[in-house]
Motif scaffolding. Structure first.
Motif, short mmCIF file in Angstrom:
data_model
loop_
_atom_site.label_atom_id
_atom_site.label_comp_id
_atom_site.label_asym_id
_atom_site.label_seq_id
_atom_site.Cartn_x
_atom_site.Cartn_y
_atom_site.Cartn_z
N GLY A 205 0.83 -1.19 0.00
CA GLY A 205 0.00 0.00 0.00
C GLY A 205 0.87 1.25 0.00
N HIS A 206 0.27 2.37 0.36
CA HIS A 206 1.00 3.64 0.36
C HIS A 206 0.53 4.49 1.53
N GLU A 207 1.46 5.20 2.13
CA GLU A 207 1.13 5.99 3.32
C GLU A 207 0.13 7.11 3.02
N GLU A 208 0.03 7.54 1.76
CA GLU A 208 -0.91 8.60 1.42
C GLU A 208 -2.31 8.07 1.10
N ALA A 209 -2.49 6.77 1.17
CA ALA A 209 -3.82 6.18 0.94
C ALA A 209 -4.58 6.03 2.24
N PHE A 210 -4.27 6.86 3.23
CA PHE A 210 -4.94 6.76 4.53
C PHE A 210 -6.40 7.19 4.43
N LYS A 211 -7.18 6.74 5.40
CA LYS A 211 -8.62 7.01 5.42
C LYS A 211 -8.90 8.29 6.21
N VAL A 212 -9.65 9.19 5.61
CA VAL A 212 -10.02 10.44 6.28
C VAL A 212 -11.29 10.16 7.09
N THR A 213 -11.10 9.97 8.38
CA THR A 213 -12.20 9.59 9.27
C THR A 213 -12.47 10.65 10.33
N ARG A 214 -11.41 11.22 10.86
CA ARG A 214 -11.53 12.20 11.94
C ARG A 214 -11.00 13.55 11.49
N PRO A 215 -11.36 14.62 12.19
CA PRO A 215 -10.91 15.96 11.78
C PRO A 215 -9.39 16.06 11.59
N LEU A 216 -8.59 15.37 12.42
CA LEU A 216 -7.14 15.43 12.27
C LEU A 216 -6.70 14.81 10.94
N ASP A 217 -7.41 13.78 10.48
CA ASP A 217 -7.09 13.17 9.19
C ASP A 217 -7.29 14.18 8.06
N LEU A 218 -8.32 15.01 8.20
CA LEU A 218 -8.60 16.02 7.18
C LEU A 218 -7.47 17.05 7.13
N VAL A 219 -6.93 17.41 8.29
CA VAL A 219 -5.79 18.33 8.33
C VAL A 219 -4.59 17.72 7.61
N LEU A 220 -4.32 16.44 7.85
CA LEU A 220 -3.21 15.76 7.20
C LEU A 220 -3.44 15.68 5.69
N ALA A 221 -4.67 15.38 5.29
CA ALA A 221 -4.98 15.29 3.86
C ALA A 221 -4.77 16.64 3.17
N GLU A 222 -5.17 17.70 3.83
CA GLU A 222 -4.95 19.04 3.26
C GLU A 222 -3.45 19.31 3.08
N ALA A 223 -2.64 18.88 4.05
CA ALA A 223 -1.20 19.08 3.96
C ALA A 223 -0.59 18.28 2.80
N VAL A 224 -1.03 17.03 2.64
CA VAL A 224 -0.53 16.19 1.55
C VAL A 224 -0.92 16.79 0.21
N LEU A 225 -2.16 17.25 0.10
CA LEU A 225 -2.63 17.83 -1.15
C LEU A 225 -1.87 19.12 -1.47
N ALA A 226 -1.61 19.94 -0.46
CA ALA A 226 -0.85 21.18 -0.68
C ALA A 226 0.57 20.87 -1.15
N ARG A 227 1.17 19.83 -0.57
CA ARG A 227 2.53 19.45 -1.00
C ARG A 227 2.53 18.95 -2.43
N ARG A 228 1.52 18.16 -2.78
CA ARG A 228 1.44 17.67 -4.16
C ARG A 228 1.31 18.82 -5.14
N ARG A 229 0.46 19.76 -4.81
CA ARG A 229 0.24 20.89 -5.71
C ARG A 229 1.50 21.72 -5.84
N ALA A 230 2.24 21.87 -4.75
CA ALA A 230 3.49 22.65 -4.80
C ALA A 230 4.57 21.93 -5.61
N ASN A 231 4.62 20.60 -5.47
CA ASN A 231 5.70 19.84 -6.12
C ASN A 231 5.36 19.44 -7.55
N ASP A 232 4.08 19.08 -7.78
CA ASP A 232 3.72 18.47 -9.06
C ASP A 232 2.68 19.26 -9.85
N GLY A 233 2.15 20.30 -9.26
CA GLY A 233 1.06 20.98 -9.90
C GLY A 233 -0.19 20.13 -9.96
N PHE A 234 -0.33 19.19 -8.99
CA PHE A 234 -1.46 18.22 -8.97
C PHE A 234 -2.78 18.95 -8.83
#
Length: 234
Positions: A205-234
């Motif tokens: 699997g992959h560490e970025e395939a985590f399940k967004v279940t609790r508010p803290l997961d949403l914070v982490l997902a936002e951080a991963v998405l922001a990093r992707r957009r900064a690095n890859d223009g995702f």
């Protein structure tokens, strides 16, 4: 297939979890894009809440999705199992490999989707992506009252344990048989295949395939998405 009929109560009141925003876009759209990014995926079936299919169809129309992939929205049932079964029934007859993905795992990388699909095509009846556990796990006797001390019953060997993710892949006939013969409320699709006595295999699997279940997961997902957009223009 993406079952998206649940409400996601652990994220609190409001819209169903799959429709919560992530980087300004509903998680469901991120999950659909993640599946459609794989060239192994030609059709994405979204299983909507029983009375929410028109809303989900409208949502898909509002967002840019890969044009080489077909999309189908069908109303789901009262349970996840019923929703998956309805999704299977909506598949064209020529579909032989089915991937079932949680809408609450919006950031699964395409390499993981590809690996699951490839393993099914290589002959595995059921495939799950999974990660080794970082923490030691204890089996306990659950306390009658939350917060009370719980006696430890056993310590499983961590090297033999995996944390399971999605998408999980299946030979269609095997998945249909599992839902027809051994469906148990609350049991996952791969678990039902195990009850059939058919083999289930694990791919990385992959560490970025985590399940967004609790508010803290949403914070982490936002951080991963922001990093992707900064690095890859995702």
């Amino acid at each position: 297939m993406i079952p998206a009929a649940g409400r996601g109560v652990r994220l609190g009141p409001g819209a169903p979890k799959a429709l919560r925003g992530l980087g300004g876009t509903p998680m469901l759209i991120h999950a659909i894009r993640a599946m459609a990014a794989s060239r192994a995926v030609s059709l994405v079936v979204v299983v909507a809440p029983p009375d929410g299919a028109p809303e989900v169809k409208h949502l898909l129309d509002e967002h840019a999705l890969p044009e080489r992939t077909d999309y189908l929205v069908v109303p789901g049932g009262e349970t996840r199992q019923e929703s998956v079964r309805l999704g299977i029934e909506a598949l064209p007859e020529d579909v032989a490999v089915v991937l079932v993905h949680d809408a609450a795992r919006p950031l699964v990388p395409v390499d993981t989707v590809d690996a699951v699909a490839a393993a099914v095509r290589d002959g595995a009846p059921a495939v799950v992506p999974a990660l080794p556990l970082a923490d030691t796990v204890k089996e306990v006797e659950p306390a009658a009252t939350p917060g009370e001390p719980e006696p430890v019953l056993a310590t499983p060997v961590r090297a033999r344990l995996r944390a399971v993710q999605t998408p999980q892949g299946f030979d269609r006939e095997t998945l249909e048989r599992a839902h027809a013969e051994v469906a148990v409320d609350g049991e996952g699709d791969a678990g039902m295949v195990e009850r059939l006595g058919r083999p289930v295999v694990v791919v990385p699997g992959h560490e970025e395939a985590f399940k967004v279940t609790r508010p803290l997961d949403l914070v982490l997902a936002e951080a991963v998405l922001a990093r992707r957009r900064a690095n890859d223009g995702f």
